[in-house]
Design a protein around this motif. Structure first.
Motif, PDB file in Angstrom:
ATOM      1  N   ALA A  97       0.815  -1.215   0.000  1.00 38.86           N
ATOM      2  CA  ALA A  97       0.000   0.000   0.000  1.00 38.86           C
ATOM      3  C   ALA A  97       0.848   1.264   0.000  1.00 38.86           C
ATOM      4  O   ALA A  97       1.979   1.286   0.494  1.00 38.86           O
ATOM      5  N   LEU A  98       0.249   2.320  -0.525  1.00 40.51           N
ATOM      6  CA  LEU A  98       0.878   3.637  -0.491  1.00 40.51           C
ATOM      7  C   LEU A  98       0.890   4.161   0.942  1.00 40.51           C
ATOM      8  O   LEU A  98      -0.003   3.834   1.737  1.00 40.51           O
ATOM      9  N   PRO A  99       1.864   4.997   1.302  1.00 36.90           N
ATOM     10  CA  PRO A  99       1.944   5.525   2.671  1.00 36.90           C
ATOM     11  C   PRO A  99       0.661   6.233   3.128  1.00 36.90           C
ATOM     12  O   PRO A  99       0.237   6.061   4.267  1.00 36.90           O
ATOM     13  N   GLU A 100       0.025   7.009   2.240  1.00 35.17           N
ATOM     14  CA  GLU A 100      -1.192   7.727   2.653  1.00 35.17           C
ATOM     15  C   GLU A 100      -2.344   6.772   2.959  1.00 35.17           C
ATOM     16  O   GLU A 100      -3.190   7.058   3.799  1.00 35.17           O
ATOM     17  N   VAL A 101      -2.359   5.619   2.325  1.00 38.54           N
ATOM     18  CA  VAL A 101      -3.361   4.591   2.631  1.00 38.54           C
ATOM     19  C   VAL A 101      -3.085   4.007   4.009  1.00 38.54           C
ATOM     20  O   VAL A 101      -4.001   3.821   4.823  1.00 38.54           O
ATOM     21  N   LEU A 102      -1.832   3.739   4.303  1.00 39.46           N
ATOM     22  CA  LEU A 102      -1.470   3.174   5.605  1.00 39.46           C
ATOM     23  C   LEU A 102      -1.799   4.134   6.745  1.00 39.46           C
ATOM     24  O   LEU A 102      -2.220   3.703   7.821  1.00 39.46           O
ATOM     25  N   PHE A 103      -1.658   5.444   6.513  1.00 40.80           N
ATOM     26  CA  PHE A 103      -2.009   6.417   7.556  1.00 40.80           C
ATOM     27  C   PHE A 103      -3.507   6.404   7.836  1.00 40.80           C
ATOM     28  O   PHE A 103      -3.923   6.528   8.983  1.00 40.80           O
ATOM     29  N   VAL A 104      -4.320   6.222   6.802  1.00 40.69           N
ATOM     30  CA  VAL A 104      -5.767   6.096   7.005  1.00 40.69           C
ATOM     31  C   VAL A 104      -6.058   4.861   7.843  1.00 40.69           C
ATOM     32  O   VAL A 104      -6.843   4.903   8.799  1.00 40.69           O
ATOM     33  N   LEU A 105      -5.424   3.753   7.493  1.00 45.26           N
ATOM     34  CA  LEU A 105      -5.665   2.506   8.213  1.00 45.26           C
ATOM     35  C   LEU A 105      -5.210   2.600   9.668  1.00 45.26           C
ATOM     36  O   LEU A 105      -5.864   2.073  10.565  1.00 45.26           O
ATOM     37  N   GLN A 106      -4.104   3.288   9.926  1.00 43.96           N
ATOM     38  CA  GLN A 106      -3.625   3.446  11.300  1.00 43.96           C
ATOM     39  C   GLN A 106      -4.667   4.140  12.164  1.00 43.96           C
ATOM     40  O   GLN A 106      -4.886   3.744  13.304  1.00 43.96           O
ATOM     41  N   SER A 107      -5.332   5.166  11.647  1.00 39.78           N
ATOM     42  CA  SER A 107      -6.328   5.876  12.459  1.00 39.78           C
ATOM     43  C   SER A 107      -7.519   4.975  12.778  1.00 39.78           C
ATOM     44  O   SER A 107      -8.065   5.027  13.869  1.00 39.78           O
ATOM     45  N   VAL A 108      -7.896   4.110  11.849  1.00 36.26           N
ATOM     46  CA  VAL A 108      -9.010   3.182  12.081  1.00 36.26           C
ATOM     47  C   VAL A 108      -8.603   2.114  13.091  1.00 36.26           C
ATOM     48  O   VAL A 108      -9.425   1.654  13.886  1.00 36.26           O
ATOM     49  N   GLY A 145       7.500  -5.494  -5.186  1.00 36.99           N
ATOM     50  CA  GLY A 145       6.480  -4.482  -4.951  1.00 36.99           C
ATOM     51  C   GLY A 145       6.025  -4.371  -3.503  1.00 36.99           C
ATOM     52  O   GLY A 145       5.162  -3.560  -3.191  1.00 36.99           O
ATOM     53  N   THR A 146       6.595  -5.179  -2.621  1.00 37.32           N
ATOM     54  CA  THR A 146       6.200  -5.107  -1.217  1.00 37.32           C
ATOM     55  C   THR A 146       7.328  -4.502  -0.391  1.00 37.32           C
ATOM     56  O   THR A 146       8.456  -4.375  -0.850  1.00 37.32           O
ATOM     57  N   LYS A 147       6.979  -4.128   0.822  1.00 32.00           N
ATOM     58  CA  LYS A 147       7.971  -3.545   1.723  1.00 32.00           C
ATOM     59  C   LYS A 147       7.663  -3.975   3.151  1.00 32.00           C
ATOM     60  O   LYS A 147       6.587  -4.485   3.434  1.00 32.00           O
ATOM     61  N   GLU A 148       8.596  -3.757   4.046  1.00 31.27           N
ATOM     62  CA  GLU A 148       8.384  -4.045   5.466  1.00 31.27           C
ATOM     63  C   GLU A 148       7.317  -3.091   6.001  1.00 31.27           C
ATOM     64  O   GLU A 148       7.312  -1.907   5.657  1.00 31.27           O
ATOM     65  N   LEU A 149       6.444  -3.590   6.843  1.00 33.10           N
ATOM     66  CA  LEU A 149       5.475  -2.721   7.503  1.00 33.10           C
ATOM     67  C   LEU A 149       6.161  -1.996   8.652  1.00 33.10           C
ATOM     68  O   LEU A 149       6.993  -2.582   9.351  1.00 33.10           O
ATOM     69  N   ASN A 150       5.799  -0.735   8.851  1.00 34.00           N
ATOM     70  CA  ASN A 150       6.441   0.004   9.935  1.00 34.00           C
ATOM     71  C   ASN A 150       5.906  -0.441  11.294  1.00 34.00           C
ATOM     72  O   ASN A 150       4.828  -1.019  11.397  1.00 34.00           O
ATOM     73  N   ARG A 151       6.676  -0.189  12.333  1.00 31.84           N
ATOM     74  CA  ARG A 151       6.331  -0.641  13.683  1.00 31.84           C
ATOM     75  C   ARG A 151       5.008  -0.058  14.167  1.00 31.84           C
ATOM     76  O   ARG A 151       4.268  -0.718  14.894  1.00 31.84           O
ATOM     77  N   ALA A 152       4.746   1.190  13.821  1.00 29.98           N
ATOM     78  CA  ALA A 152       3.504   1.830  14.274  1.00 29.98           C
ATOM     79  C   ALA A 152       2.287   1.062  13.767  1.00 29.98           C
ATOM     80  O   ALA A 152       1.333   0.825  14.514  1.00 29.98           O
ATOM     81  N   LEU A 153       2.323   0.651  12.516  1.00 28.95           N
ATOM     82  CA  LEU A 153       1.204  -0.106  11.955  1.00 28.95           C
ATOM     83  C   LEU A 153       1.167  -1.517  12.545  1.00 28.95           C
ATOM     84  O   LEU A 153       0.106  -1.997  12.955  1.00 28.95           O
ATOM     85  N   LEU A 154       2.309  -2.172  12.601  1.00 25.85           N
ATOM     86  CA  LEU A 154       2.357  -3.539  13.155  1.00 25.85           C
ATOM     87  C   LEU A 154       1.849  -3.593  14.596  1.00 25.85           C
ATOM     88  O   LEU A 154       1.202  -4.563  14.994  1.00 25.85           O
TER      89      LEU A 154
END
Length: 190
Positions: A97-108, A145-154
């Motif tokens: 996912a794009l970073p801006e998508v991950l920020f939306v998911l973090q708030s949820v 096309g994938t990357k490590e997930l950041n700690r905040a999301l994990l």
């Protein structure tokens, strides 16, 4: 029906029951999506799947303002609809996912999880319906096309499941269930 292996369904059932986000990590073909689809069928909960392919935008998840013959209207995105309707949503390939998508998911995924619809005139806050459930899946970060997930999301996933390939015996059961016993007994499947 999903043929469980390695206790995937047990761990998912705990997440579903206790309304905890669940992350399934594993290779392609290990049954991650099938397991989520199965738990939705067993619980009669609506199921939505979003493939986060790197081109998926935050607007597709949250919603956007569109123009029609009467002027502008707000149209909810798939995540907003699932939250309002109390459905289960699966974010496939979350690590693409794009970073801006991950920020939306973090708030949820926060404890007070909500969406703020900033583009709407009233800046509506959408809170999670009690039946809303959140699942995500990803392939190993070695996939293109994938990357490590950041700690905040994990840290927002209290349940992380390692979805490995089933044993050869269970895999033959899966093949027999979906393609028939004669296919499962072919030399190629042993």
């Amino acid at each position: 029906d999903f043929i469980d292996h390695d206790g995937i369904m047990h761990a998912m059932a705990i997440g579903f029951r206790d309304n905890m986000p669940v992350l399934l990590i594993g290779e392609t073909g290990t049954g991650k999506t099938s397991a989520v689809r199965n738990i939705c069928e067993k619980t009669n909960n609506g199921f939505r799947r979003v493939n986060l392919n790197g081109g998926t935008t935050a607007d597709e998840l949250v919603g956007k303002i569109l123009l029609n013959e009467k002027g502008t209207i707000w149209v909810d995105g798939i995540l907003t609809e699932a939250m309002r309707n109390g459905e289960t949503i699966l974010f496939d390939e979350i690590n693409a996912a794009l970073p801006e998508v991950l920020f939306v998911l973090q708030s949820v995924l926060d404890d007070d999880g909500y969406l703020l619809l900033t583009e709407k005139d009233d800046k509506e806050i959408v809170r999670k319906h009690p039946d809303f459930r959140f699942f995500a899946s990803c392939n190993p970060s070695s996939y293109a096309g994938t990357k490590e997930l950041n700690r905040a999301l994990l840290s927002r996933f209290p349940i992380c499941i390692d979805a490995s390939y089933p044993s050869a015996k269970i895999e033959r059961e899966i093949i027999a269930k979906h393609l028939g016993k004669s296919v499962a007994e072919l030399e190629l499947t042993t």
